[in-house]
Design a protein around this motif. Structure first.
Motif, short mmCIF file in Angstrom:
data_model
loop_
_atom_site.label_atom_id
_atom_site.label_comp_id
_atom_site.label_asym_id
_atom_site.label_seq_id
_atom_site.Cartn_x
_atom_site.Cartn_y
_atom_site.Cartn_z
N ARG A 1 -0.22 -5.49 6.20
CA ARG A 1 1.31 -5.09 6.54
C ARG A 1 2.50 -6.37 6.17
O ARG A 1 3.29 -6.14 5.69
CB ARG A 1 1.19 -4.71 7.92
N THR A 2 2.00 -7.38 6.73
CA THR A 2 2.55 -8.77 6.44
C THR A 2 2.64 -9.80 5.10
O THR A 2 3.32 -10.44 5.03
CB THR A 2 2.61 -9.62 7.82
N GLY A 3 1.32 -9.55 4.83
CA GLY A 3 1.07 -10.58 3.53
C GLY A 3 0.42 -11.69 4.04
O GLY A 3 0.24 -12.69 3.41
N GLU A 4 0.25 -11.95 5.52
CA GLU A 4 -0.31 -13.34 5.74
C GLU A 4 -1.68 -13.54 5.82
O GLU A 4 -2.35 -12.73 5.38
CB GLU A 4 0.29 -13.46 7.53
N ARG A 5 -1.74 -14.96 5.71
CA ARG A 5 -3.12 -15.42 5.60
C ARG A 5 -4.08 -14.94 6.87
O ARG A 5 -3.25 -14.73 8.11
CB ARG A 5 -3.40 -16.68 5.33
N TYR A 6 -5.47 -14.90 6.71
CA TYR A 6 -6.29 -14.71 7.72
C TYR A 6 -5.98 -15.35 9.07
O TYR A 6 -5.67 -14.66 10.17
CB TYR A 6 -7.55 -14.71 7.42
N ALA A 7 -5.77 -16.48 9.08
CA ALA A 7 -5.69 -17.55 10.28
C ALA A 7 -4.28 -17.16 10.86
O ALA A 7 -4.17 -17.03 12.32
CB ALA A 7 -5.82 -18.97 9.84
N ARG B 1 -7.06 -7.49 9.84
CA ARG B 1 -6.79 -7.18 8.54
C ARG B 1 -5.76 -6.54 8.36
O ARG B 1 -5.07 -6.51 7.26
CB ARG B 1 -8.34 -6.72 7.94
N ALA B 2 -5.42 -5.46 9.17
CA ALA B 2 -4.20 -4.46 9.30
C ALA B 2 -3.06 -5.21 9.17
O ALA B 2 -1.90 -4.86 8.26
CB ALA B 2 -4.45 -3.30 10.33
N ARG B 3 -3.06 -6.42 10.05
CA ARG B 3 -1.65 -7.14 10.03
C ARG B 3 -1.54 -7.92 8.63
O ARG B 3 -0.40 -7.89 8.33
CB ARG B 3 -1.91 -8.04 11.08
N ILE C 1 -1.31 3.39 -2.29
CA ILE C 1 -1.17 1.84 -2.43
C ILE C 1 -1.28 1.10 -1.27
O ILE C 1 -1.94 0.25 -1.13
CB ILE C 1 0.42 1.87 -2.88
N ALA C 2 -0.98 1.76 0.11
CA ALA C 2 -1.25 1.28 1.39
C ALA C 2 -2.72 1.07 1.37
O ALA C 2 -3.12 -0.02 1.86
CB ALA C 2 -0.91 2.40 2.46
N ARG C 3 -3.53 2.12 0.93
CA ARG C 3 -5.00 1.73 0.92
C ARG C 3 -5.66 0.74 0.09
O ARG C 3 -6.19 -0.28 0.56
CB ARG C 3 -5.64 3.04 0.45
N LEU C 4 -5.06 0.26 -1.14
CA LEU C 4 -5.14 -0.77 -2.02
C LEU C 4 -4.66 -2.17 -1.23
O LEU C 4 -5.38 -2.94 -1.27
CB LEU C 4 -4.44 -0.63 -3.00
N ARG C 5 -3.63 -2.24 -0.40
CA ARG C 5 -3.26 -3.42 0.33
C ARG C 5 -4.29 -3.56 1.25
O ARG C 5 -4.75 -4.80 1.57
CB ARG C 5 -1.86 -3.22 0.63
N THR C 6 -4.63 -2.56 2.04
CA THR C 6 -5.74 -2.74 3.24
C THR C 6 -7.01 -3.45 2.64
O THR C 6 -7.40 -4.29 3.21
CB THR C 6 -5.77 -1.55 3.84
N LEU C 7 -7.42 -2.90 1.58
CA LEU C 7 -8.56 -3.25 1.04
C LEU C 7 -8.75 -4.69 0.48
O LEU C 7 -9.52 -5.45 0.58
CB LEU C 7 -9.31 -2.29 -0.06
N THR C 8 -7.38 -4.86 -0.30
CA THR C 8 -7.23 -6.38 -0.66
C THR C 8 -7.20 -7.26 0.70
O THR C 8 -7.96 -8.52 0.41
CB THR C 8 -5.67 -6.43 -1.45
N ALA C 9 -6.69 -7.16 1.59
CA ALA C 9 -6.50 -7.80 2.96
C ALA C 9 -8.01 -7.87 3.60
O ALA C 9 -8.18 -9.13 3.89
CB ALA C 9 -5.63 -7.34 3.97
N THR C 10 -8.58 -6.95 3.42
CA THR C 10 -10.13 -6.85 4.06
C THR C 10 -11.26 -8.02 3.44
O THR C 10 -11.51 -8.54 3.83
CB THR C 10 -10.88 -5.39 3.90
N VAL C 11 -10.81 -7.82 1.98
CA VAL C 11 -11.80 -8.75 1.35
C VAL C 11 -11.31 -10.19 1.62
O VAL C 11 -12.22 -10.97 1.81
CB VAL C 11 -11.77 -8.35 -0.28
N HIS D 1 -1.49 -14.22 15.13
CA HIS D 1 -0.54 -13.34 16.14
C HIS D 1 -1.22 -12.43 16.91
O HIS D 1 -0.65 -11.89 17.85
CB HIS D 1 0.19 -12.64 15.03
N VAL D 2 -2.29 -11.89 16.32
CA VAL D 2 -2.93 -10.72 17.15
C VAL D 2 -3.73 -11.24 18.31
O VAL D 2 -3.68 -10.45 19.36
CB VAL D 2 -3.96 -10.13 16.16
#
Length: 438
Positions: A17-23, A12-14, A358-368, A28-29
């Protein structure tokens, strides 16, 4: 040893940071080390995907045993058959709640909920059944009967009522892309929303979600074709028709639904005199963070809708080159991947992650988004992340956490990126047309 929880956090952190989809982020991870193949749930293989429309159809066709003459009908190839890319920008203003909503379109005919899928199945010559039952009870019965016959159904539910996106009430009735319903058990319906693990919705919630949006209330698409290969000549004609439609569409003159939309948006971002200029519309700064977040979420695949899909289009061009025996199409793919990088740069500029909130907002969006991909197992995590996300967005609803100088730089930077994107896409479309002999 890395635990499952730690792995999810890294993925989720990636994504943030990168805007990639989960898969993609997960691949990459883990580097493929933990890849045990797709999950099979109730006989349905969860393959994931990028674009809601074409991922849904690709997964249904794979389940039904419908292929091309030489192998699977992949999501990238189906994306091209349906018309490929689009370009759309609209800034809506609503007097009743002083709302300012940014709408972006990245796919062909994005403003019509069913057109791409209808065009795709028609060009491929598939036998399908469309249902637009008016009453909720009849629609629920039709879906129940379809699933009881082991037929998956593509449906269009409202995301708020689906529940698993954990959206706030003010997004009730805002719609959403298609998902596949493929099984029902214990009062819950199993759905494929590009997730990689089982994801279920209470049947009454799904019924309400399907009935919520009037323009596509209770619509259902069922593919009847099974265990068949689309003939080579038909597939070639379908791919060429889709590409030609894309060239014609993007090359149009509309400033809302063709490439000129990017040039218009670029100008409006910095024009204080235009009625729809951002400096004028957002002079009080209210709703500006929502607009900037909408850009990041709309452009990046880490959002709900699959992002700008320029990379998906590039993959499709490489596959189309083989189908049509036109190597020049594959030669255009790197150009579209470069354009995809330009879109990523725009998203990074719109929502800069060196600002802590804003960094937190992006992280939370990716987490969802990541927890949706993880299915029912991610329910608690996405609910907690969504609660914090919408609280954070409400906290900054009256003004983004950017001072005047930084905000001006953000809008100017976005404007510059969009102008360059417009020119790059216009050139790429012209080259694509030449490769097709148009």
């Amino acid at each position: 040893m890395t635990t499952a929880k730690q792995l999810k956090a890294r993925v989720r952190a990636r994504m943030a940071r990168t805007g990639e989809r989960y898969a993609v982020a997960r691949a990459h991870v883990v580097g493929g080390a933990l890849d045990t193949g797709p999950v099979v749930d109730a006989g349905w293989t969860l393959r994931g995907g990028t674009d809601p429309d074409t991922a849904a159809l690709a997964n249904v066709l794979a389940h039904r045993g419908v292929t091309g003459p030489d192998g699977p009908l992949t999501e990238p190839l189906l994306f091209l058959v349906g018309g490929g890319l689009g370009a759309g920008y609209i800034l809506w203003e609503f007097a009743h709640d002083d709302g300012r909503v940014v709408t972006l379109g990245f796919t062909h005919s994005w403003q019509y909920f069913d057109r791409r899928l209808a065009t795709t199945v028609d060009r491929l010559g598939l036998d399908v059944a469309w249902s637009r039952t008016g009453g909720a009870a009849a629609a629920a019965q039709a879906l129940t009967a379809t699933l009881a016959a082991d037929d998956p159904a593509i449906i269009w539910p409202d995301r708020y009522h689906l529940g698993y996106w954990n959206l706030p009430p003010f997004l009730d009735g805002m719609g959403g892309g298609p998902v596949v319903a493929y099984a029902a058990a214990g009062g819950r319906v199993h759905v494929d929303d590009r997730n990689l693990a089982p994801l279920t919705v209470p049947a009454p919630d799904l019924d309400r979600a399907r009935a919520r949006v009037g323009s596509y209330r209770n619509t259902m698409l069922v593919v009847r074709t099974a265990d068949a290969a689309v003939p080579a000549d038909r597939l070639r004609a379908a791919v060429r028709a889709g590409l030609e439609a894309d060239v014609d569409h993007l090359g149009g003159t509309s400033t809302s639904f063709a490439l000129p939309a990017w040039r218009k948006w670029s100008r409006l971002l910095v024009d204080p005199r235009a009625a729809k200029g951002w400096p004028r519309v957002f002079a009080d700064r209210r709703g500006l963070l929502r607009a900037l977040a909408s850009v990041w979420e709309g452009v990046e695949p880490a959002g709900m809708d699959g992002g700008h899909v320029r990379g998906l289009f590039a993959d499709g061009l490489e596959q189309a080159a083989v189908v049509l025996d036109e190597p020049g199409l594959a030669a255009e793919a790197p150009r579209w991947r470069e354009i995809a990088d330009r879109w990523h740069a725009l998203a990074e500029t719109a929502l800069p992650d060196d600002v802590p909130a804003i960094a937190r907002l992006r992280t939370l969006t990716a987490t969802v988004t990541g927890a949706v991909a993880e299915g029912d197992a991610g329910a608690a995590e996405r609910a907690a992340a969504a609660e914090e996300l919408w609280r954070l967005r409400a906290e900054h609803a009256d003004a983004p956490p950017l001072d005047e100088g930084r905000l001006a730089a953000v809008l100017a930077g976005m404007s510059g990126h969009l102008a360059a994107i417009h020119d790059a896409e216009a050139e790429a479309v012209a080259r694509l047309g030449a490769a097709l002999g148009r």
